[in-house]
Design a protein around this motif. Sequence first.
Motif, PDB file in Angstrom:
ATOM      1  N   SER A 158       0.757  -0.775  -0.051  1.00 11.74           N
ATOM      2  CA  SER A 158      -0.243   0.048   0.001  1.00 11.74           C
ATOM      3  C   SER A 158       0.895   0.715   0.127  1.00 11.74           C
ATOM      4  CB  SER A 158      -0.344   0.544   1.048  1.00 11.74           C
ATOM      5  OG  SER A 158      -0.435  -0.213   2.658  1.00 11.74           O
ATOM      6  N   TYR A 159       1.786   1.146   0.603  1.00 11.11           N
ATOM      7  CA  TYR A 159       3.035   2.822   0.565  1.00 11.11           C
ATOM      8  C   TYR A 159       3.343   2.954  -0.947  1.00 11.11           C
ATOM      9  CZ  TYR A 159       3.571   2.255   5.739  1.00 11.11           C
ATOM     10  OH  TYR A 159       2.976   1.670   7.149  1.00 11.11           O
ATOM     11  N   TRP A 160       3.429   1.765  -1.492  1.00  6.86           N
ATOM     12  CA  TRP A 160       3.979   1.922  -2.568  1.00  6.86           C
ATOM     13  C   TRP A 160       3.135   2.174  -3.998  1.00  6.86           C
ATOM     14  CZ3 TRP A 160       8.805   1.736  -5.699  1.00  6.86           C
ATOM     15  CH2 TRP A 160       7.859   1.588  -6.999  1.00  6.86           C
ATOM     16  N   GLU A 161       2.026   1.913  -3.309  1.00  5.98           N
ATOM     17  CA  GLU A 161       0.665   1.727  -4.341  1.00  5.98           C
ATOM     18  C   GLU A 161       0.364   3.770  -4.499  1.00  5.98           C
ATOM     19  OE1 GLU A 161      -1.857  -1.029  -3.715  1.00  5.98           O
ATOM     20  OE2 GLU A 161      -0.704  -2.337  -4.375  1.00  5.98           O
ATOM     21  N   ALA A 162       0.194   3.701  -2.922  1.00  5.51           N
ATOM     22  CA  ALA A 162       0.021   4.918  -2.710  1.00  5.51           C
ATOM     23  C   ALA A 162       0.220   6.249  -3.630  1.00  5.51           C
ATOM     24  CB  ALA A 162      -0.131   5.162  -1.246  1.00  5.51           C
ATOM     25  N   SER A 163       2.548   6.071  -3.082  1.00  5.43           N
ATOM     26  CA  SER A 163       3.172   7.249  -3.711  1.00  5.43           C
ATOM     27  C   SER A 163       2.707   6.643  -5.160  1.00  5.43           C
ATOM     28  CB  SER A 163       4.428   6.309  -3.117  1.00  5.43           C
ATOM     29  OG  SER A 163       4.995   6.981  -3.650  1.00  5.43           O
ATOM     30  N   LEU A 164       2.734   6.093  -5.842  1.00  2.00           N
ATOM     31  CA  LEU A 164       2.431   6.257  -7.016  1.00  2.00           C
ATOM     32  C   LEU A 164       1.405   6.524  -7.680  1.00  2.00           C
ATOM     33  CD1 LEU A 164       4.264   2.601  -8.153  1.00  2.00           C
ATOM     34  CD2 LEU A 164       4.853   4.756  -8.546  1.00  2.00           C
ATOM     35  N   ALA A 165      -0.353   6.394  -6.495  1.00  2.88           N
ATOM     36  CA  ALA A 165      -0.991   6.954  -6.691  1.00  2.88           C
ATOM     37  C   ALA A 165      -1.039   9.146  -6.659  1.00  2.88           C
ATOM     38  CB  ALA A 165      -2.180   6.173  -6.408  1.00  2.88           C
ATOM     39  N   LEU A 166      -0.370   9.481  -6.474  1.00  2.00           N
ATOM     40  CA  LEU A 166       0.046  10.562  -6.322  1.00  2.00           C
ATOM     41  C   LEU A 166       0.633  10.980  -6.643  1.00  2.00           C
ATOM     42  CD1 LEU A 166       0.265  10.703  -1.584  1.00  2.00           C
ATOM     43  CD2 LEU A 166      -2.091  11.070  -3.490  1.00  2.00           C
TER      44      LEU A 166
END
Length: 281
Positions: A158-166
């Motif tokens: 989720s850390y990786w996905e949230a960062s890319l989503a931002l």
Amino acid sequence: MFDKAATVLLWGIGFLIIVILGWFLYKILGPGLKHLTPSFIFGKPSEVRAGGGVGPMLFNSFYILFLSMAVSLPIGFGAGIYLAIYAKKNRFTNLIRISVEALSSVPSIVFGLFGYLVFVNWMGMKFSIIAGALSLALLNLPVLVRNTEEALRAVPDSYWEASLALGSTRWQAIRKVMLPAALPTLITGITLVSGRALGESAILIYTSGVSVSRHFPDFDLTAMGETLSVHLWYVQASSLVPDAKQIAQGSGALLVLVVLLFNLLIAVPSRILSKKFNGGK
């Protein structure tokens, strides 16, 4: 019943480990602490007379450690990041992982012989600080690569996905999210590697030699660089000084204290940084 038995067993194992550690420290520090005077810790060694110190060896231990980590950390972190983030699952990356795991189990004396053949003989570095540091860096690399990869894979997706989503790039996500989140594990790996490198002797006997420069401290990379652990082996094996036993006892105690202090100096700031990056939790 089984839960209580397992609890008692685990507590017993933990207590046994503490007892073994305490006995080890007592046997090493007991005879050696009385020899740790300022003249011994910072003085120059003597080849035939009693009363020599280990100052140059202590300096070389940290100097070679610093040089080896300066070489192995960027390569180890880079390879670990590549395997964890960028590498695709195929035969090539599987071969890399198998090779890294195989290298991490190779005895250190094999790295010493490799360093002797390649750095000392083939590249003409002779017995020197730089040859020892490069050989020690090879020993550090497999552990650093595996530790970095496992530390990054342990970070929640989720850390990786949230960062890319931002809207961050891969490198921004790695630098600002993944590495800070994995920092405690990364520092633990660095601590283990550094502690092992400080106490390493087999590699350095074949590459940096069993003698020191006449100048102290000497930053010359081509000078011979006997470390504290190598000196401990040397005085017990072939030294001519009459107080060889006392020097060995003092060197052993000093080496244990240095490794413990070095680990504490890394572990305490790592916990502070970990709390900082995790919002004080």
